[in-house]
Design a protein around this motif. Structure first.
Motif, PDB file in Angstrom:
ATOM      1  N   MET A   1       0.844  -1.197   0.000  1.00  0.00           N
ATOM      2  CA  MET A   1       0.000   0.000   0.000  1.00  0.00           C
ATOM      3  C   MET A   1       0.875   1.241   0.000  1.00  0.00           C
ATOM      4  O   MET A   1       1.667   1.457   0.907  1.00  0.00           O
ATOM      5  CB  MET A   1      -0.895   0.002   1.242  1.00  0.00           C
ATOM      6  CG  MET A   1      -1.837   1.197   1.319  1.00  0.00           C
ATOM      7  SD  MET A   1      -2.919   1.129   2.767  1.00  0.00           S
ATOM      8  CE  MET A   1      -1.741   1.512   4.056  1.00  0.00           C
ATOM      9  N   ALA A   2       0.758   2.036  -1.018  1.00  0.00           N
ATOM     10  CA  ALA A   2       1.557   3.256  -1.124  1.00  0.00           C
ATOM     11  C   ALA A   2       0.879   4.396  -0.373  1.00  0.00           C
ATOM     12  O   ALA A   2      -0.273   4.298   0.047  1.00  0.00           O
ATOM     13  CB  ALA A   2       1.754   3.620  -2.587  1.00  0.00           C
ATOM     14  N   ASP A  39      12.394  -3.690  10.521  1.00  0.00           N
ATOM     15  CA  ASP A  39      11.849  -5.043  10.659  1.00  0.00           C
ATOM     16  C   ASP A  39      10.412  -5.041  11.163  1.00  0.00           C
ATOM     17  O   ASP A  39       9.647  -5.971  10.869  1.00  0.00           O
ATOM     18  CB  ASP A  39      12.705  -5.865  11.628  1.00  0.00           C
ATOM     19  CG  ASP A  39      14.060  -6.235  11.055  1.00  0.00           C
ATOM     20  OD1 ASP A  39      14.251  -6.086   9.833  1.00  0.00           O
ATOM     21  OD2 ASP A  39      14.934  -6.655  11.842  1.00  0.00           O
ATOM     22  N   LYS A  40      10.039  -4.020  11.926  1.00  0.00           N
ATOM     23  CA  LYS A  40       8.704  -3.987  12.531  1.00  0.00           C
ATOM     24  C   LYS A  40       7.728  -3.077  11.790  1.00  0.00           C
ATOM     25  O   LYS A  40       6.608  -2.859  12.275  1.00  0.00           O
ATOM     26  CB  LYS A  40       8.811  -3.523  13.989  1.00  0.00           C
ATOM     27  CG  LYS A  40       9.679  -4.405  14.881  1.00  0.00           C
ATOM     28  CD  LYS A  40       9.147  -5.841  14.974  1.00  0.00           C
ATOM     29  CE  LYS A  40       9.996  -6.688  15.918  1.00  0.00           C
ATOM     30  NZ  LYS A  40       9.524  -8.101  15.961  1.00  0.00           N
ATOM     31  N   LEU A  41       8.103  -2.565  10.639  1.00  0.00           N
ATOM     32  CA  LEU A  41       7.197  -1.673   9.923  1.00  0.00           C
ATOM     33  C   LEU A  41       5.908  -2.389   9.489  1.00  0.00           C
ATOM     34  O   LEU A  41       4.828  -1.791   9.516  1.00  0.00           O
ATOM     35  CB  LEU A  41       7.903  -1.057   8.717  1.00  0.00           C
ATOM     36  CG  LEU A  41       8.794   0.154   9.027  1.00  0.00           C
ATOM     37  CD1 LEU A  41       9.556   0.588   7.786  1.00  0.00           C
ATOM     38  CD2 LEU A  41       7.973   1.318   9.580  1.00  0.00           C
ATOM     39  N   ARG A  91      10.844   2.491   2.979  1.00  0.00           N
ATOM     40  CA  ARG A  91      10.009   1.307   3.246  1.00  0.00           C
ATOM     41  C   ARG A  91       8.715   1.712   3.935  1.00  0.00           C
ATOM     42  O   ARG A  91       7.643   1.163   3.628  1.00  0.00           O
ATOM     43  CB  ARG A  91      10.790   0.308   4.105  1.00  0.00           C
ATOM     44  CG  ARG A  91      10.002  -0.949   4.467  1.00  0.00           C
ATOM     45  CD  ARG A  91       9.554  -1.696   3.229  1.00  0.00           C
ATOM     46  NE  ARG A  91       8.810  -2.908   3.565  1.00  0.00           N
ATOM     47  CZ  ARG A  91       7.840  -3.415   2.814  1.00  0.00           C
ATOM     48  NH1 ARG A  91       7.500  -2.824   1.661  1.00  0.00           N
ATOM     49  NH2 ARG A  91       7.219  -4.510   3.178  1.00  0.00           N
ATOM     50  N   ALA A  92       8.771   2.678   4.837  1.00  0.00           N
ATOM     51  CA  ALA A  92       7.546   3.169   5.479  1.00  0.00           C
ATOM     52  C   ALA A  92       6.583   3.720   4.434  1.00  0.00           C
ATOM     53  O   ALA A  92       5.381   3.421   4.457  1.00  0.00           O
ATOM     54  CB  ALA A  92       7.888   4.235   6.511  1.00  0.00           C
ATOM     55  N   HIS A  93       7.102   4.488   3.497  1.00  0.00           N
ATOM     56  CA  HIS A  93       6.251   5.040   2.454  1.00  0.00           C
ATOM     57  C   HIS A  93       5.645   3.939   1.585  1.00  0.00           C
ATOM     58  O   HIS A  93       4.478   4.033   1.177  1.00  0.00           O
ATOM     59  CB  HIS A  93       7.055   6.020   1.597  1.00  0.00           C
ATOM     60  CG  HIS A  93       7.346   7.320   2.291  1.00  0.00           C
ATOM     61  ND1 HIS A  93       8.245   8.245   1.797  1.00  0.00           N
ATOM     62  CD2 HIS A  93       6.860   7.860   3.436  1.00  0.00           C
ATOM     63  CE1 HIS A  93       8.287   9.289   2.608  1.00  0.00           C
ATOM     64  NE2 HIS A  93       7.469   9.079   3.607  1.00  0.00           N
ATOM     65  N   GLU A  94       6.419   2.900   1.302  1.00  0.00           N
ATOM     66  CA  GLU A  94       5.880   1.776   0.527  1.00  0.00           C
ATOM     67  C   GLU A  94       4.681   1.135   1.230  1.00  0.00           C
ATOM     68  O   GLU A  94       3.760   0.641   0.578  1.00  0.00           O
ATOM     69  CB  GLU A  94       6.966   0.717   0.311  1.00  0.00           C
ATOM     70  CG  GLU A  94       8.061   1.123  -0.658  1.00  0.00           C
ATOM     71  CD  GLU A  94       9.183   0.101  -0.713  1.00  0.00           C
ATOM     72  OE1 GLU A  94       9.085  -0.928  -0.001  1.00  0.00           O
ATOM     73  OE2 GLU A  94      10.167   0.331  -1.448  1.00  0.00           O
ATOM     74  N   LEU A  95       4.705   1.153   2.563  1.00  0.00           N
ATOM     75  CA  LEU A  95       3.635   0.545   3.353  1.00  0.00           C
ATOM     76  C   LEU A  95       2.519   1.535   3.684  1.00  0.00           C
ATOM     77  O   LEU A  95       1.593   1.207   4.428  1.00  0.00           O
ATOM     78  CB  LEU A  95       4.209  -0.029   4.647  1.00  0.00           C
ATOM     79  CG  LEU A  95       5.138  -1.241   4.474  1.00  0.00           C
ATOM     80  CD1 LEU A  95       5.847  -1.560   5.789  1.00  0.00           C
ATOM     81  CD2 LEU A  95       4.354  -2.453   3.979  1.00  0.00           C
ATOM     82  N   GLY A  96       2.610   2.746   3.131  1.00  0.00           N
ATOM     83  CA  GLY A  96       1.569   3.737   3.355  1.00  0.00           C
ATOM     84  C   GLY A  96       1.694   4.494   4.645  1.00  0.00           C
ATOM     85  O   GLY A  96       0.727   5.124   5.099  1.00  0.00           O
ATOM     86  N   LEU A  97       2.883   4.461   5.252  1.00  0.00           N
ATOM     87  CA  LEU A  97       3.106   5.142   6.529  1.00  0.00           C
ATOM     88  C   LEU A  97       3.913   6.420   6.325  1.00  0.00           C
ATOM     89  O   LEU A  97       4.967   6.399   5.676  1.00  0.00           O
ATOM     90  CB  LEU A  97       3.867   4.218   7.490  1.00  0.00           C
ATOM     91  CG  LEU A  97       3.165   2.923   7.900  1.00  0.00           C
ATOM     92  CD1 LEU A  97       4.147   2.008   8.611  1.00  0.00           C
ATOM     93  CD2 LEU A  97       1.958   3.222   8.791  1.00  0.00           C
ATOM     94  N   ARG A  98       3.426   7.511   6.854  1.00  0.00           N
ATOM     95  CA  ARG A  98       4.205   8.750   6.877  1.00  0.00           C
ATOM     96  C   ARG A  98       5.252   8.671   7.986  1.00  0.00           C
ATOM     97  O   ARG A  98       5.111   7.890   8.934  1.00  0.00           O
ATOM     98  CB  ARG A  98       3.287   9.945   7.122  1.00  0.00           C
ATOM     99  CG  ARG A  98       2.198  10.129   6.075  1.00  0.00           C
ATOM    100  CD  ARG A  98       2.712  10.821   4.842  1.00  0.00           C
ATOM    101  NE  ARG A  98       1.647  11.024   3.858  1.00  0.00           N
ATOM    102  CZ  ARG A  98       1.791  11.728   2.749  1.00  0.00           C
ATOM    103  NH1 ARG A  98       2.945  12.314   2.477  1.00  0.00           N
ATOM    104  NH2 ARG A  98       0.787  11.865   1.894  1.00  0.00           N
ATOM    105  N   VAL A  99       6.276   9.512   7.893  1.00  0.00           N
ATOM    106  CA  VAL A  99       7.373   9.488   8.862  1.00  0.00           C
ATOM    107  C   VAL A  99       7.583  10.888   9.444  1.00  0.00           C
ATOM    108  O   VAL A  99       7.785  11.856   8.707  1.00  0.00           O
ATOM    109  CB  VAL A  99       8.684   8.999   8.212  1.00  0.00           C
ATOM    110  CG1 VAL A  99       9.848   9.144   9.195  1.00  0.00           C
ATOM    111  CG2 VAL A  99       8.540   7.552   7.759  1.00  0.00           C
TER     112      VAL A  99
END
Length: 566
Positions: A1-2, A39-41, A91-99
């Protein structure tokens, strides 16, 4: 999910706070690290949060857990490398998570090169003007320049020693001795922080949480705070302001940063965002930090400190909604962070927080940050209330924060051996205040005994974990559909799916008895929380979406909450 392309994502975001030293340890050395976060994203994405906030990961001597920064453009070697930080963001962005990451603008480490240079330079030099150096008072300058206290105990001034061994000037440190305050009246400091912001924005970071956002500006002349002539006690309350906190010209700094963030509006990730950490009350004063040309959102310490009672909770909700609504900002809701006693422990005590009236916080009603009143904790009661509290938090309009481990129902660790305590408050208070280490103990991931997947038998975690956490590991809770962790997952999934939740409005329901809070959000959502002494009969025609207890009988138990489709 992007990542989605919603430029207003921050108005509804649920943000998960990572304290990197204690989150996940990929190399087994007893210290959390950036590869461990990577690893935990997927765990965080599956939990259902929208963004990850990482507490300071910069090079630091760790005198204050990383809030003493020696290099704002690097990563602490114990945590990893810049390349690994880039991998984490991508990787966070690939999973749809902002940082989001921390910015620490009030002070640096005393090991920052600019401060090292300042100590080596002469009084009145350009190097010293980057910080707040002053001559002392008295015949030989033996008294500090004013009577300001340090947040961690003791006075806020430390005297230097000149090259010839004689006592020299004093420097200001509102926190620990190893955290000298920047001089924000010097344009070079402002330029440097503009550059730091751009350095991380250019690496793809979506925003910053601003540490002590109310502290950079000091009153002209650095005047004394008032003192009670009878007792000698300082007459200042840091929540309402002082010569060193919540000064009006701090907002000039915040507006400058907003301009930097908005300059990225046409970039691939869009304009970047800021979250204020400002221990300021009342809510109307805190709202000044999120006016439309300043920061975007602010951490809601009133909500965090509010006691577990229907009256106080309703008052803090009303105060927050009114204040943020007046400036067009979204409210946020918070139960805990890395500076405060874990919510399970706080809610398990006889005094659970501060009382709130329609006018604001009763400033004498709670022990304060990093501590709870003396007494025995009823952990099971605290955990029951924490399950209800997260349903209240996530149902309210705006955004919300989850502190790492709260989703596991972890309690404060109150028996860390004294020789292992690392919070500077312990030393600065003369070993009378244990500090914040109890909420920073590394998380339990797996296994039946410590270190629970964090560190190894040869290199245990940097703070010891309780044996009782064997029942609270992610591994154990994954397999239990009724666990605290799966309760969080279910609530966050409903929040994502239900069109009434996130940013928006709410209306209090009038048909409930004292001790019960109930509000409706359109379309068709109702949240009910029972703070009262008796069970509450739920509407017969409502469908239960999720409950903190067993609502199948049609009644809501004491210290329980429920979401209803109406």
């Amino acid at each position: 999910m992007a990542l989605d392309d919603d430029s207003q994502w921050w108005r509804s975001a649920v943000v998960y706070q990572v304290y990197p030293r204690s989150f996940a340890d990929a190399n087994g050395d007893g210290t959390g690290d950036v590869p461990g976060i990577i690893d935990k994203l997927e765990y965080l994405a599956d939990l259902g949060v929208d963004a990850v906030w990482v507490s300071p990961w910069y090079p630091s001597p760790l005198a204050d857990g990383g809030y003493d920064v020696s290099d704002y453009r690097g990563i602490l070697p114990e945590f990893g490398t810049l390349a690994e930080a880039d991998t984490f963001v991508a990787r966070a962005h690939e999973l749809g998570l902002r940082v989001l990451i921390d910015l620490v603008p009030n002070h640096s480490s005393d090991e920052h090169q600019w401060f090292v240079d300042a100590l080596a330079a002469a009084p009145g030099s350009a190097e010293r003007d980057l910080y707040l150096f002053r001559d002392g008072l008295g015949d030989d300058g033996e008294q500090p320049p004013n009577n300001w206290p340090a947040m961690f105990g003791g006075g806020a001034w430390e005297r230097t020693t000149d090259a010839d061994g004689t006592p020299g000037q004093w420097y200001l440190h509102l926190f620990d001795i190893k955290q000298p305050d920047w001089n924000w009246d010097n344009p070079a400091v402002a330029d440097e922080f503009d550059s730091i912001l751009r350095f991380w924005f250019d690496r793809g970071v979506d925003g910053f949480r601003i540490d002590v956002a109310n502290s950079m500006a000091k009153a002209a002349g650095l005047p004394d705070v008032d003192v009670d002539p009878a007792t000698g006690e300082l007459l200042t309350n840091t929540l309402t302001g002082s010569p060193y906190l919540n000064q009006p010209h701090v907002h000039d700094i915040l507006r400058r940063w907003r301009t930097v963030a908005d300059s990225y509006a046409d970039s691939e990730l869009g304009a970047r965002v800021f979250v204020s950490e400002a221990w300021v009350t009342p809510a109307s004063e805190l709202a000044k930090y999120v006016r439309d040309d300043e920061l975007h959102t602010t951490f809601n310490f009133d909500a965090l400190m509010c006691e577990w009672s229907a009256e106080s909770q309703r008052n803090v909700i009303d105060l927050t909604l009114r204040a943020t609504g007046a400036v067009g900002a979204p409210p946020t809701w918070v139960l805990a962070n890395h500076d405060t006693t874990r919510v399970v422990t706080r809610y398990g005590r006889s005094i659970t927080g501060a009382r709130f009236t329609p006018k604001g916080m009763d400033l004498d009603s709670f022990a304060g940050v990093g501590s709870v009143p003396d007494g025995v904790t009823d952990i099971e009661l605290g955990r029951k209330r924490a399950r209800a509290a997260v349903l209240l938090e996530l149902a309210l309009p705006g955004g919300a924060y989850v502190y790492q481990g709260d989703e596991l129902g972890l309690e404060e660790v109150e028996d860390i051996p004294e020789e292992l305590l690392q919070d500077p408050t312990w030393e600065r208070s003369g070993h009378t205040v244990r500090g914040r280490d109890g909420c920073r103990v590394p998380l339990p991931w797996s296994g039946t005994e410590a270190p629970f997947g964090f560190g190894s038998a040869d290199t245990p975690p940097w703070l010891p974990q309780p044996a009782g956490w064997a029942a609270l590991t992610q591994e154990v809770q994954d397999a239990d559909p009724t666990s605290h962790l799966n309760h969080y997952r279910a609530a966050l999934a409903h929040r994502r799916e239900h069109p009434a939740l996130g940013d928006g409005t709410m209306a209090w329901d009038g048909d409930v008895p004292p001790g019960v809070l109930s509000f409706t959000r359109e379309p068709g959502f109702r949240c009910v929380v029972n703070f009262g002494p008796d069970p509450y009969a739920l509407p017969a025609d409502a469908q239960v979406l999720i409950a903190s207890g067993d609502a199948a009988s049609g009644t809501l138990g004491v210290d329980e909450a429920v979401w209803l489709q109406v």
